[in-house]
Motif scaffolding. Sequence first.
Motif, mmCIF file in Angstrom:
data_model
loop_
_atom_site.group_PDB
_atom_site.id
_atom_site.type_symbol
_atom_site.label_atom_id
_atom_site.label_comp_id
_atom_site.label_asym_id
_atom_site.label_seq_id
_atom_site.Cartn_x
_atom_site.Cartn_y
_atom_site.Cartn_z
ATOM 1 N N MET A 1 0.850 -1.201 0.000
ATOM 2 C CA MET A 1 0.000 0.000 0.000
ATOM 3 C C MET A 1 0.885 1.251 0.000
ATOM 4 S SD MET A 1 -3.294 -0.510 -0.123
ATOM 5 C CE MET A 1 -3.896 1.019 0.588
ATOM 6 N N ALA A 2 1.312 1.654 -1.202
ATOM 7 C CA ALA A 2 2.120 2.868 -1.319
ATOM 8 C C ALA A 2 1.259 4.104 -1.536
ATOM 9 C CB ALA A 2 3.126 2.719 -2.458
ATOM 10 N N ALA A 3 -0.032 3.924 -1.782
ATOM 11 C CA ALA A 3 -0.910 5.071 -2.032
ATOM 12 C C ALA A 3 -1.135 5.872 -0.753
ATOM 13 C CB ALA A 3 -2.261 4.595 -2.577
ATOM 14 N N ALA A 4 -1.288 7.180 -0.925
ATOM 15 C CA ALA A 4 -1.712 8.048 0.164
ATOM 16 C C ALA A 4 -3.243 8.074 0.138
ATOM 17 C CB ALA A 4 -1.142 9.444 -0.022
ATOM 18 N N VAL A 5 -3.838 7.403 1.108
ATOM 19 C CA VAL A 5 -5.293 7.274 1.156
ATOM 20 C C VAL A 5 -5.845 8.359 2.070
ATOM 21 C CG1 VAL A 5 -7.209 5.735 1.729
ATOM 22 C CG2 VAL A 5 -5.052 4.767 0.885
ATOM 23 N N ALA A 6 -6.834 9.092 1.585
ATOM 24 C CA ALA A 6 -7.432 10.139 2.418
ATOM 25 C C ALA A 6 -8.067 9.511 3.652
ATOM 26 C CB ALA A 6 -8.500 10.896 1.624
ATOM 27 N N ASP A 7 -7.759 10.059 4.822
ATOM 28 C CA ASP A 7 -8.336 9.529 6.062
ATOM 29 C C ASP A 7 -9.816 9.880 6.184
ATOM 30 O OD1 ASP A 7 -5.906 8.464 6.907
ATOM 31 O OD2 ASP A 7 -5.276 10.373 7.773
ATOM 32 N N PHE A 8 -10.201 10.992 5.563
ATOM 33 C CA PHE A 8 -11.579 11.491 5.689
ATOM 34 C C PHE A 8 -12.132 11.838 4.310
ATOM 35 C CE2 PHE A 8 -8.873 13.380 9.095
ATOM 36 C CZ PHE A 8 -9.275 12.543 10.136
ATOM 37 N N ARG A 9 -13.434 11.839 4.209
ATOM 38 C CA ARG A 9 -14.091 12.344 2.997
ATOM 39 C C ARG A 9 -15.239 13.247 3.420
ATOM 40 N NH1 ARG A 9 -15.996 7.092 3.557
ATOM 41 N NH2 ARG A 9 -18.255 6.955 3.796
ATOM 42 N N PRO A 10 -15.649 14.163 2.534
ATOM 43 C CA PRO A 10 -16.781 15.023 2.878
ATOM 44 C C PRO A 10 -18.019 14.173 3.172
ATOM 45 C CG PRO A 10 -15.638 15.866 0.949
ATOM 46 C CD PRO A 10 -15.064 14.516 1.231
ATOM 47 N N ALA A 11 -18.731 14.554 4.223
ATOM 48 C CA ALA A 11 -19.913 13.783 4.625
ATOM 49 C C ALA A 11 -21.002 13.833 3.550
ATOM 50 C CB ALA A 11 -20.452 14.308 5.950
ATOM 51 N N ASP A 12 -21.103 14.955 2.857
ATOM 52 C CA ASP A 12 -22.129 15.078 1.817
ATOM 53 C C ASP A 12 -21.472 15.465 0.515
ATOM 54 O OD1 ASP A 12 -24.260 15.217 3.995
ATOM 55 O OD2 ASP A 12 -23.112 17.068 4.364
ATOM 56 N N TYR A 13 -21.881 14.771 -0.540
ATOM 57 C CA TYR A 13 -21.452 15.135 -1.886
ATOM 58 C C TYR A 13 -22.550 15.995 -2.489
ATOM 59 C CZ TYR A 13 -20.437 14.711 -6.855
ATOM 60 O OH TYR A 13 -20.190 14.988 -8.168
ATOM 61 N N ARG A 14 -22.181 17.154 -3.023
ATOM 62 C CA ARG A 14 -23.172 18.039 -3.658
ATOM 63 C C ARG A 14 -23.241 17.714 -5.133
ATOM 64 N NH1 ARG A 14 -24.072 22.849 -1.239
ATOM 65 N NH2 ARG A 14 -23.503 22.921 0.939
ATOM 66 N N GLU A 15 -24.436 17.346 -5.574
ATOM 67 C CA GLU A 15 -24.630 16.936 -6.973
ATOM 68 C C GLU A 15 -24.370 18.090 -7.944
ATOM 69 O OE1 GLU A 15 -25.172 13.887 -7.997
ATOM 70 O OE2 GLU A 15 -25.670 12.926 -6.065
ATOM 71 N N SER A 16 -24.583 19.325 -7.471
ATOM 72 C CA SER A 16 -24.285 20.464 -8.331
ATOM 73 C C SER A 16 -23.240 21.355 -7.653
ATOM 74 C CB SER A 16 -25.560 21.252 -8.646
ATOM 75 O OG SER A 16 -26.236 21.553 -7.460
ATOM 76 N N LYS A 17 -22.549 22.107 -8.446
ATOM 77 C CA LYS A 17 -21.424 22.914 -7.970
ATOM 78 C C LYS A 17 -21.844 23.842 -6.823
ATOM 79 C CE LYS A 17 -18.147 26.289 -9.633
ATOM 80 N NZ LYS A 17 -18.088 27.435 -10.544
ATOM 81 N N ILE A 18 -21.034 23.828 -5.759
ATOM 82 C CA ILE A 18 -21.305 24.709 -4.628
ATOM 83 C C ILE A 18 -21.079 26.156 -5.081
ATOM 84 C CG2 ILE A 18 -20.577 25.338 -2.281
ATOM 85 C CD1 ILE A 18 -19.445 22.376 -2.107
ATOM 86 N N LYS A 19 -22.072 27.011 -4.849
ATOM 87 C CA LYS A 19 -21.988 28.395 -5.323
ATOM 88 C C LYS A 19 -21.498 29.316 -4.213
ATOM 89 C CE LYS A 19 -23.126 29.541 -8.926
ATOM 90 N NZ LYS A 19 -22.229 29.553 -10.147
ATOM 91 N N LYS A 20 -20.801 30.338 -4.650
ATOM 92 C CA LYS A 20 -20.364 31.387 -3.731
ATOM 93 C C LYS A 20 -21.612 32.169 -3.303
ATOM 94 C CE LYS A 20 -17.955 34.446 -5.781
ATOM 95 N NZ LYS A 20 -16.822 35.017 -6.547
ATOM 96 N N VAL A 21 -21.723 32.432 -1.992
ATOM 97 C CA VAL A 21 -22.883 33.199 -1.511
ATOM 98 C C VAL A 21 -22.380 34.389 -0.710
ATOM 99 C CG1 VAL A 21 -24.552 31.293 -1.473
ATOM 100 C CG2 VAL A 21 -23.036 31.654 0.491
ATOM 101 N N ASP A 22 -23.264 35.315 -0.375
ATOM 102 C CA ASP A 22 -22.856 36.514 0.358
ATOM 103 C C ASP A 22 -22.397 36.189 1.776
ATOM 104 O OD1 ASP A 22 -23.267 38.125 -1.774
ATOM 105 O OD2 ASP A 22 -25.330 38.652 -1.253
ATOM 106 N N ALA A 23 -23.085 35.234 2.428
ATOM 107 C CA ALA A 23 -22.735 34.868 3.798
ATOM 108 C C ALA A 23 -21.422 34.082 3.807
ATOM 109 C CB ALA A 23 -23.850 34.020 4.395
ATOM 110 N N GLU A 24 -20.805 33.944 4.993
ATOM 111 C CA GLU A 24 -19.612 33.096 5.124
ATOM 112 C C GLU A 24 -19.996 31.651 4.801
ATOM 113 O OE1 GLU A 24 -16.325 33.889 5.750
ATOM 114 O OE2 GLU A 24 -17.161 35.848 5.262
ATOM 115 N N PRO A 25 -19.076 30.865 4.243
ATOM 116 C CA PRO A 25 -19.447 29.492 3.864
ATOM 117 C C PRO A 25 -19.651 28.587 5.075
ATOM 118 C CG PRO A 25 -17.108 29.851 3.549
ATOM 119 C CD PRO A 25 -17.696 31.189 3.897
#
Length: 227
Positions: free
Chosen positions: A97-121
């Motif tokens: 196992m020479a690969a660097a495996v991510a220890d974590f993944r985002p809990a939710d996958y967004r089906e569409s691109k996350i948009k920039k909004v006025d409020a803090e993310p």
Amino acid sequence: LARGATAPDLAGRHVVVSAGGTREALDPVRFLGNRSSGLQGHALARTAVARGARVTLVAANVALPDPAGAEVVPVGSATELRAAVLDAAATADAVVMAAAVADFRPADYRESKIKKVDAEPEPIRLVKNPDILAELGETRRPGQVIVGFAAETHDVLPNGRAKLARKRSDLLVVNQVGDGLAFGRPDNAAVVLGADGSETEVPRGAKEALADAVWDLVVARLGRRPP
Ligand code: CTP
Ligand code: CA
């Protein structure tokens, strides 16, 4: 033989190598990733082919030409890498196992691109990925040799020993990272820890030399077991 001087000491063996770094998608265009280039995994695959092995290379996001003579399985995320590695491991004599495996993944996958909004993310919530090396250690076939890699920034050897035991691997290749060491460089230095208490120092040199040192240790362990 690809390399005249190399002994075919992996002839008749099937080995699996994972390489590169996984990417965990946030949305269709973004991911959490890491700096692994795949060079060390590719060197492991090339040297194993040269030593006569049948080689399955599970390559996570590697921008390198496929090594000649290896079966390459391209993957993206840790989940995909896990499925490909466990599948190939079913017939393997050794898994590295020479690969660097991510220890974590985002809990939710967004089906569409996350948009920039006025409020803090919003903060990104993460969940744990399965530990593939630990699974391999638990579910190994009799005689199968399991090898992990560990990049540590401090307390390199004690952290490595603890990790080797925790993951029930036969060998753990430990190198020190930080300050431009290891990532994306053609050379590497490491200490290979064995479950039998052994400690093999591999001086700074080509990633091919470290790969051959790993296969020497694997061959020694396979030799103690019937094929
Ligand atoms: N590994 C794995 N699956 C994971 C994480 C790591 O199979 N989810 C493997 C890596 O491919 C490597 C070994 O485990 O061979 C050690 O990886 P490392 O990141 O050093 O160990 P972790 O257990 O994730 O510990 P930490 O990151 O906290 O140091
Ligand atoms: Ca980790």
